[in-house]
Design a protein around this motif. Structure first.
Motif, mmCIF file in Angstrom:
data_model
loop_
_atom_site.group_PDB
_atom_site.id
_atom_site.type_symbol
_atom_site.label_atom_id
_atom_site.label_comp_id
_atom_site.label_asym_id
_atom_site.label_seq_id
_atom_site.Cartn_x
_atom_site.Cartn_y
_atom_site.Cartn_z
ATOM 1 N N LEU A 60 -13.459 -20.094 79.529
ATOM 2 C CA LEU A 60 -12.157 -19.964 79.376
ATOM 3 C C LEU A 60 -11.522 -18.947 80.290
ATOM 4 C CD1 LEU A 60 -9.531 -21.237 78.096
ATOM 5 C CD2 LEU A 60 -9.858 -19.818 76.195
ATOM 6 N N GLN A 61 -12.155 -17.527 79.997
ATOM 7 C CA GLN A 61 -11.470 -16.681 80.963
ATOM 8 C C GLN A 61 -11.632 -16.830 82.253
ATOM 9 O OE1 GLN A 61 -13.581 -13.125 79.398
ATOM 10 N NE2 GLN A 61 -12.681 -13.401 77.308
ATOM 11 N N LYS B 248 -11.721 -19.588 83.848
ATOM 12 C CA LYS B 248 -10.520 -20.777 84.289
ATOM 13 C C LYS B 248 -9.065 -19.809 84.085
ATOM 14 C CE LYS B 248 -8.345 -24.902 82.583
ATOM 15 N NZ LYS B 248 -8.380 -25.899 81.822
ATOM 16 N N GLU B 249 -8.768 -19.130 83.336
ATOM 17 C CA GLU B 249 -7.655 -18.383 83.628
ATOM 18 C C GLU B 249 -7.284 -17.432 84.741
ATOM 19 O OE1 GLU B 249 -7.451 -16.092 79.773
ATOM 20 O OE2 GLU B 249 -6.765 -18.051 78.724
ATOM 21 N N ILE B 250 -8.732 -16.861 84.839
ATOM 22 C CA ILE B 250 -8.826 -15.838 86.361
ATOM 23 C C ILE B 250 -8.418 -16.544 87.553
ATOM 24 C CG2 ILE B 250 -10.061 -14.215 87.485
ATOM 25 C CD1 ILE B 250 -11.545 -13.227 85.100
ATOM 26 N N GLU C 52 -7.049 -19.689 87.648
ATOM 27 C CA GLU C 52 -5.571 -20.084 87.840
ATOM 28 C C GLU C 52 -4.481 -18.879 88.053
ATOM 29 O OE1 GLU C 52 -4.730 -21.337 83.955
ATOM 30 O OE2 GLU C 52 -5.627 -23.385 84.015
ATOM 31 N N ALA C 53 -5.107 -17.666 87.631
ATOM 32 C CA ALA C 53 -4.229 -16.393 87.785
ATOM 33 C C ALA C 53 -4.491 -16.405 89.549
ATOM 34 C CB ALA C 53 -4.556 -15.163 87.226
ATOM 35 N N HIS D 140 -2.645 -18.630 91.431
ATOM 36 C CA HIS D 140 -0.939 -18.278 91.113
ATOM 37 C C HIS D 140 -0.813 -17.181 92.117
ATOM 38 C CE1 HIS D 140 3.030 -18.192 89.600
ATOM 39 N NE2 HIS D 140 2.665 -16.996 89.275
#
Length: 373
Positions: free
Chosen positions: A147-148, A150-152, A154-155, A158
């Motif tokens: 999950l982390q 994936k968030e990284i 996505e960040a 972005h």
């Protein structure tokens, strides 16, 4: 598609674990022990609740440690508790209960104490209670890391999008400045000459004005075509957005400005291309504005430099003829100020006491050496 594949994998894992628990219950079933059948059936059926109610499932499987040799259901239930819980103290308590339940010689299971030593039983009990807990925590940590990541990602996506938008905004601003600087000079001169032609009587001067308008129109069209060609060039080729003038063509700019201009001073020869371009664009914009808003006025271009700075000051006198109504939004002066800021310089402008207008550009300059006075 990914959600469907994940659901299918989850169903396959649940089915495999349920089948393994049923097989273990069948192999470890002891009909002579009281409550053995009931405890085993309850434990196996409790696995159907393990994803939603892991603590309830563990509680329903614990009796099998006292009344049966079937232990797979307990291991699966403890694994689910470890995979879902965030409280290490609760997990340690559940692991200890399972280990004690495995090690205690319950009635009817005295043969489990026939090990070579109590130490071996203790080791087995610790492994029995600890292995599912560690495995469940490992799977939980893996999910958290996924999950982390994936968030990284996505960040980062972005951030790349924001960088691309910033670059695009800068390119658009640069293109706007170049379009204004390259085209506004010729187009405003065309407008002025056309206004003169409109009020001039037929004669030799009319022919000269028409020729000037034609020449300016051809020059403007050539520059527009050149800019469009540069914009169409592949990104692999390093090009600039527009023709890049230098101070060497400044006399030509002054000669074609359509007003009386006096050039004073010189700039040092080792001024870089960006600095020369900024000075050129400043003179071009100042003369364009003088021609548009101060008809008949003369102008002075003062080039200067010292040991740390260089620049140009363009001053025009007050108009001597009526001003033509031409569109203006001061984008040129704003673009010049942005250009000066990019070079760590300053641009100031404003009216003079005698009704004229002054534009002053100051840029930092760090020459390699100085000529002796």
């Amino acid at each position: 598609m990914n959600e469907r594949a994940g659901g299918g994998l989850r169903w396959a894992v649940d089915s495999a674990l349920f089948g393994l628990a049923v097989l273990d219950a069948w192999l470890g079933f002891e009909p002579d022990w009281p409550f053995s059948t009931a405890s085993v059936c309850v434990a196996v059926l409790a696995l159907l609740l393990r994803r939603r109610y892991p603590y309830v499932t563990l509680a329903l499987t614990l009796p099998t440690l006292a009344f049966s040799y079937a232990v797979v259901a307990v291991l699966i239930a403890l694994y689910d508790v470890a995979r879902h819980t965030r409280d290490r103290r609760v997990l340690a308590l559940c692991s200890a209960v399972v280990a004690i339940g495995y090690a205690v010689p319950w009635p009817g299971k005295d043969d489990m104490v026939s090990a070579p030593s109590i130490l071996v039983n203790v080791v087995y009990a610790l492994m029995f209670g600890g292995a599912p807990a560690f495995l469940g925590q490992l799977v939980q940590a893996r999910g958290d890391l996924s999950l982390q990541l994936k968030e990284i990602n996505e960040a980062r996506d972005h951030e790349r999008e924001l960088v691309a938008q910033t670059v695009l905004a800068k390119e658009r601003a640069q293109l706007a400045r170049e379009m204004h600087d390259v085209v506004s000079h010729q187009v405003s001169l065309i407008a002025v000459q056309a206004g003169v032609l409109q009020v001039s009587p037929p004669g030799p001067e009319t022919k000269d004005i028409a020729a000037t308008i034609r020449q300016l129109s051809v020059t403007t069209l050539d520059e527009l075509r050149h800019m469009v060609t540069l914009l169409r060039v592949s990104g692999s080729v390093v090009t600039d957005l527009a023709p890049q003038p230098t101070l060497a063509v400044l006399p030509t700019l002054v000669a074609n400005s359509g007003i009386e201009v006096t050039i004073e001073g010189l700039l040092h020869d080792d001024a870089d291309a960006a600095t020369q371009r900024a000075v050129y664009r400043t003179v071009q914009e100042a003369l364009t504005n003088a021609r548009k808003h101060a008809p008949g006025a003369s102008a002075t271009v003062q080039l200067w430099h010292n040991h740390s700075e260089l620049g140009v000051t363009v001053t025009n006198a007050s108009p001597t003829r009526p001003t033509l109504s031409l569109p203006s939004a001061q984008h040129g002066l704003i673009g010049l100020r942005e250009r000066a800021d990019l070079l760590n310089g300053t641009l100031t402008f404003g009216p003079t006491p005698d009704g004229g207008f002054r534009v002053h550009l100051c840029l930092p300059w760090h020459p390699a050496h100085f000529d002796s006075p």
